[in-house]
Scaffold this motif. Structure first.
Motif, PDB file in Angstrom:
ATOM      1  N   ALA A 149      12.840  12.986   4.160  1.00 24.45           N
ATOM      2  CA  ALA A 149      13.844  14.163   4.422  1.00 24.45           C
ATOM      3  C   ALA A 149      15.223  14.328   3.684  1.00 24.45           C
ATOM      4  O   ALA A 149      15.311  13.126   2.899  1.00 24.45           O
ATOM      5  CB  ALA A 149      14.490  13.350   5.922  1.00 24.45           C
ATOM      6  N   PRO A 150      15.825  15.468   3.658  1.00 28.39           N
ATOM      7  CA  PRO A 150      16.965  15.513   2.826  1.00 28.39           C
ATOM      8  C   PRO A 150      17.821  14.429   2.878  1.00 28.39           C
ATOM      9  O   PRO A 150      18.354  14.308   4.198  1.00 28.39           O
ATOM     10  CB  PRO A 150      17.355  16.908   3.134  1.00 28.39           C
ATOM     11  N   GLY A 151      18.324  13.858   1.795  1.00 29.32           N
ATOM     12  CA  GLY A 151      19.537  13.080   1.999  1.00 29.32           C
ATOM     13  C   GLY A 151      19.164  11.516   2.228  1.00 29.32           C
ATOM     14  O   GLY A 151      19.869  10.653   2.125  1.00 29.32           O
ATOM     15  N   LYS A 152      17.668  11.201   2.199  1.00 33.71           N
ATOM     16  CA  LYS A 152      17.280   9.759   2.657  1.00 33.71           C
ATOM     17  C   LYS A 152      17.263   8.996   1.440  1.00 33.71           C
ATOM     18  O   LYS A 152      17.307   9.630   0.227  1.00 33.71           O
ATOM     19  CB  LYS A 152      15.653   9.965   2.883  1.00 33.71           C
ATOM     20  N   GLU A 153      17.422   7.897   1.467  1.00 38.72           N
ATOM     21  CA  GLU A 153      17.406   6.873   0.440  1.00 38.72           C
ATOM     22  C   GLU A 153      15.974   6.763  -0.106  1.00 38.72           C
ATOM     23  O   GLU A 153      15.086   7.216   0.227  1.00 38.72           O
ATOM     24  CB  GLU A 153      17.712   5.388   0.980  1.00 38.72           C
ATOM     25  N   GLY A 154      16.059   6.473  -1.612  1.00 34.15           N
ATOM     26  CA  GLY A 154      14.752   6.230  -2.206  1.00 34.15           C
ATOM     27  C   GLY A 154      13.521   5.810  -1.678  1.00 34.15           C
ATOM     28  O   GLY A 154      13.769   4.378  -0.948  1.00 34.15           O
ATOM     29  N   LEU A 155      12.475   6.067  -1.543  1.00 33.02           N
ATOM     30  CA  LEU A 155      11.365   5.553  -0.859  1.00 33.02           C
ATOM     31  C   LEU A 155      10.377   4.736  -1.823  1.00 33.02           C
ATOM     32  O   LEU A 155       9.726   5.347  -2.664  1.00 33.02           O
ATOM     33  CB  LEU A 155      10.289   6.693  -0.221  1.00 33.02           C
ATOM     34  N   TYR A 156      10.340   3.667  -1.552  1.00 33.35           N
ATOM     35  CA  TYR A 156       9.422   2.535  -2.361  1.00 33.35           C
ATOM     36  C   TYR A 156       9.707   2.825  -3.806  1.00 33.35           C
ATOM     37  O   TYR A 156      10.575   2.351  -4.438  1.00 33.35           O
ATOM     38  CB  TYR A 156       7.867   2.798  -1.777  1.00 33.35           C
ATOM     39  N   GLY A 201     -22.919   1.594   5.855  1.00 37.97           N
ATOM     40  CA  GLY A 201     -22.804   2.896   6.306  1.00 37.97           C
ATOM     41  C   GLY A 201     -21.082   3.238   6.676  1.00 37.97           C
ATOM     42  O   GLY A 201     -20.858   4.645   6.683  1.00 37.97           O
ATOM     43  N   CYS A 202     -20.547   2.188   6.869  1.00 37.03           N
ATOM     44  CA  CYS A 202     -18.973   2.340   7.292  1.00 37.03           C
ATOM     45  C   CYS A 202     -18.226   2.228   6.116  1.00 37.03           C
ATOM     46  O   CYS A 202     -17.087   2.437   6.077  1.00 37.03           O
ATOM     47  CB  CYS A 202     -18.549   1.318   8.295  1.00 37.03           C
ATOM     48  N   LEU A 203     -18.669   1.691   4.937  1.00 37.68           N
ATOM     49  CA  LEU A 203     -17.797   1.347   3.811  1.00 37.68           C
ATOM     50  C   LEU A 203     -16.694   2.624   3.275  1.00 37.68           C
ATOM     51  O   LEU A 203     -15.677   2.206   3.091  1.00 37.68           O
ATOM     52  CB  LEU A 203     -18.768   1.137   2.445  1.00 37.68           C
ATOM     53  N   PRO A 204     -17.177   3.753   3.111  1.00 38.95           N
ATOM     54  CA  PRO A 204     -16.204   4.612   2.535  1.00 38.95           C
ATOM     55  C   PRO A 204     -15.176   5.094   3.659  1.00 38.95           C
ATOM     56  O   PRO A 204     -13.992   5.639   3.225  1.00 38.95           O
ATOM     57  CB  PRO A 204     -16.954   5.928   2.298  1.00 38.95           C
ATOM     58  N   ILE A 205     -15.612   4.955   4.753  1.00 38.64           N
ATOM     59  CA  ILE A 205     -14.481   5.329   5.930  1.00 38.64           C
ATOM     60  C   ILE A 205     -13.453   4.267   6.036  1.00 38.64           C
ATOM     61  O   ILE A 205     -12.293   4.574   6.292  1.00 38.64           O
ATOM     62  CB  ILE A 205     -15.464   5.462   7.319  1.00 38.64           C
ATOM     63  N   LEU A 206     -13.518   3.092   6.081  1.00 36.28           N
ATOM     64  CA  LEU A 206     -12.642   2.165   6.406  1.00 36.28           C
ATOM     65  C   LEU A 206     -11.429   2.113   5.383  1.00 36.28           C
ATOM     66  O   LEU A 206     -10.536   2.004   5.962  1.00 36.28           O
ATOM     67  CB  LEU A 206     -13.460   0.555   6.390  1.00 36.28           C
ATOM     68  N   PRO A 207     -11.954   2.004   3.850  1.00 35.01           N
ATOM     69  CA  PRO A 207     -10.678   2.068   3.146  1.00 35.01           C
ATOM     70  C   PRO A 207      -9.575   3.279   3.282  1.00 35.01           C
ATOM     71  O   PRO A 207      -8.492   3.523   3.144  1.00 35.01           O
ATOM     72  CB  PRO A 207     -11.353   2.193   1.577  1.00 35.01           C
ATOM     73  N   GLN A 208      -9.993   4.348   3.822  1.00 35.45           N
ATOM     74  CA  GLN A 208      -9.679   5.864   4.017  1.00 35.45           C
ATOM     75  C   GLN A 208      -8.594   5.534   5.022  1.00 35.45           C
ATOM     76  O   GLN A 208      -7.777   6.306   5.023  1.00 35.45           O
ATOM     77  CB  GLN A 208     -10.485   6.954   4.106  1.00 35.45           C
ATOM     78  N   ILE A 209      -8.826   4.955   6.136  1.00 34.99           N
ATOM     79  CA  ILE A 209      -7.735   4.565   7.265  1.00 34.99           C
ATOM     80  C   ILE A 209      -6.512   4.030   6.829  1.00 34.99           C
ATOM     81  O   ILE A 209      -5.443   4.979   7.313  1.00 34.99           O
ATOM     82  CB  ILE A 209      -8.566   4.011   8.208  1.00 34.99           C
ATOM     83  N   PRO A 210      -6.376   3.142   6.120  1.00 36.83           N
ATOM     84  CA  PRO A 210      -5.104   2.485   5.884  1.00 36.83           C
ATOM     85  C   PRO A 210      -4.376   3.674   4.806  1.00 36.83           C
ATOM     86  O   PRO A 210      -3.193   3.550   4.702  1.00 36.83           O
ATOM     87  CB  PRO A 210      -5.242   1.209   5.158  1.00 36.83           C
ATOM     88  N   VAL A 211      -5.134   4.260   3.728  1.00 40.49           N
ATOM     89  CA  VAL A 211      -4.437   5.308   2.933  1.00 40.49           C
ATOM     90  C   VAL A 211      -4.159   6.531   3.509  1.00 40.49           C
ATOM     91  O   VAL A 211      -2.802   6.850   3.321  1.00 40.49           O
ATOM     92  CB  VAL A 211      -5.595   5.593   1.798  1.00 40.49           C
ATOM     93  N   PHE A 212      -4.535   6.866   4.843  1.00 41.50           N
ATOM     94  CA  PHE A 212      -4.065   7.957   5.428  1.00 41.50           C
ATOM     95  C   PHE A 212      -3.073   7.582   6.343  1.00 41.50           C
ATOM     96  O   PHE A 212      -1.984   8.422   6.125  1.00 41.50           O
ATOM     97  CB  PHE A 212      -5.096   8.510   6.644  1.00 41.50           C
ATOM     98  N   LEU A 266       0.829  -1.333  -0.025  1.00 34.31           N
ATOM     99  CA  LEU A 266      -0.052   0.013   0.021  1.00 34.31           C
ATOM    100  C   LEU A 266       0.781   1.231   0.191  1.00 34.31           C
ATOM    101  O   LEU A 266       0.591   2.226  -0.493  1.00 34.31           O
ATOM    102  CB  LEU A 266      -0.747  -0.233   1.155  1.00 34.31           C
ATOM    103  N   TYR A 267       2.010   1.231   0.743  1.00 40.95           N
ATOM    104  CA  TYR A 267       2.848   2.562   0.687  1.00 40.95           C
ATOM    105  C   TYR A 267       3.460   2.656  -0.602  1.00 40.95           C
ATOM    106  O   TYR A 267       3.729   3.694  -1.101  1.00 40.95           O
ATOM    107  CB  TYR A 267       4.052   2.113   1.939  1.00 40.95           C
ATOM    108  N   THR A 268       3.873   1.309  -1.487  1.00 43.00           N
ATOM    109  CA  THR A 268       4.136   1.534  -2.851  1.00 43.00           C
ATOM    110  C   THR A 268       3.299   2.318  -3.761  1.00 43.00           C
ATOM    111  O   THR A 268       3.436   3.065  -4.672  1.00 43.00           O
ATOM    112  CB  THR A 268       4.898   0.301  -3.226  1.00 43.00           C
ATOM    113  N   VAL A 269       1.931   1.681  -3.519  1.00 45.32           N
ATOM    114  CA  VAL A 269       0.801   2.394  -4.346  1.00 45.32           C
ATOM    115  C   VAL A 269       0.701   3.705  -4.274  1.00 45.32           C
ATOM    116  O   VAL A 269       0.482   4.609  -5.273  1.00 45.32           O
ATOM    117  CB  VAL A 269      -0.377   1.694  -4.160  1.00 45.32           C
TER     118      VAL A 269
END
Length: 293
Positions: free
Chosen positions: A122-129, A100-111, A5-8
């Motif tokens: 941060a400046p100088g960090k290695e490449g992220l994902y 009623g909870c459908l749209p809320i649940l997927p947003q939590i892991p995305v956030f 998910l981080y990569t996406v």
């Protein structure tokens, strides 16, 4: 566990950044801000069908309330019987209360994924994902109104040293931009919760207490936690709130809560108008007297 998910999230941001970099400065803060904003747009467009299902589920639940109240009177303190009858009612009417909870649940892991990605910037960090080292460094140093999007109101350790090195050891712009975004985030969250209350219609008892807590408690919680959010996350949350406000305004006009003034006005507007002339007897027609008269 959340690495895919981080990569996406990082990949979608990279795509939008590449698009805006074709006519804007690739290293500019506005380019990265637009990438974050359109990341929100992408996520919310994907989730829009779930939002529609949520609203329809809420409307169905509101229409069932009179029958649920009858069941409560019928079963009294028999909770097991009440639960079985309520489930049967939901099955007959094809209503899913959990929708009623459908749209809320997927947003939590995305956030949390976005928070994780931007927190590591941060400046100088290695490449992220899916980003190489050059793109990662560029994103970390990109400034929005003089404040790097990877910075936050209060920082510690190596990240603080790396970011302050590109701001002349000054927190001024970082804290001004962060505080303004925190305040805007809290206000938009308050109005979003207020709109949700309007969308769900009047409630009583424990539900009303929960709504009141969400209305005031969530903005206060965000005000405190916002000081630990990177500027990019604050921008994401603020944009997400704006989208929610606009989306709910659209839905409230199209699907007003049952029994509300807007719903009654919409029903009256959709009811076909009756021409009084069509009710009058035709010329020369014999009047018909009611029976018994």
């Amino acid at each position: 566990m959340f690495d895919p998910l981080y990569t996406v999230i990082a990949y979608v941001m990279k795509l939008w950044h590449t698009l805006f970099a074709t006519f804007l400065d690739p290293a500019g803060g506005i380019t990265w801000a637009l990438a974050i904003i359109f990341l929100v747009v992408t996520i919310r467009l994907v989730l829009f069908p779930l939002f529609v299902k949520q609203v329809k589920s809420q409307r169905a639940m509101q229409e069932l309330q009179p029958e649920i109240q009858k069941l409560r009177k019928q079963y009294g303190s028999d909770r097991q019987g009440m639960a079985a009858a309520q489930q049967e009612l939901f099955r007959e009417r094809k209503v899913n209360p959990l929708a009623g909870c459908l749209p809320i649940l997927p947003q939590i892991p995305v956030f949390f994924s976005l928070f994780h990605v931007l927190r590591r910037l941060a400046p100088g960090k290695e490449g992220l994902y899916s980003w190489d080292e050059e793109l990662t460094d560029q994103a970390a140093k990109a400034k929005l109104f003089g404040a790097p999007i990877s910075s936050q109101f209060d920082m510690t350790g190596a990240k603080e040293d790396a970011i302050l090195a590109i701001t002349n050891n000054s927190y001024t712009n970082i804290r001004i931009v962060s505080f303004v975004l925190i305040v805007i985030m809290c206000f938009t969250t308050f109005f979003t919760q207020k709109q949700i209350m309007s969308r769900s219609g009047p409630v009583e008892g424990q539900a009303a207490t929960v709504q009141k807590f969400m209305l005031y408690g969530m903005p206060m919680t965000l005000f405190v936690s916002g000081f630990f959010f990177p500027i990019g996350v604050l921008l994401y949350w603020f944009t997400n709130n704006l989208w929610t406000l606009g989306q709910q305004f659209f839905i409230l006009r199209k699907l007003p809560p049952p029994g509300s003034d807007a719903a009654k006005a919409k029903a009256a507007a959709e009811k076909p108008a009756i021409d009084p002339k069509t009710l009058a007897p035709k010329p020369g027609a014999k009047p018909v007297r009611p029976k018994g008269g």
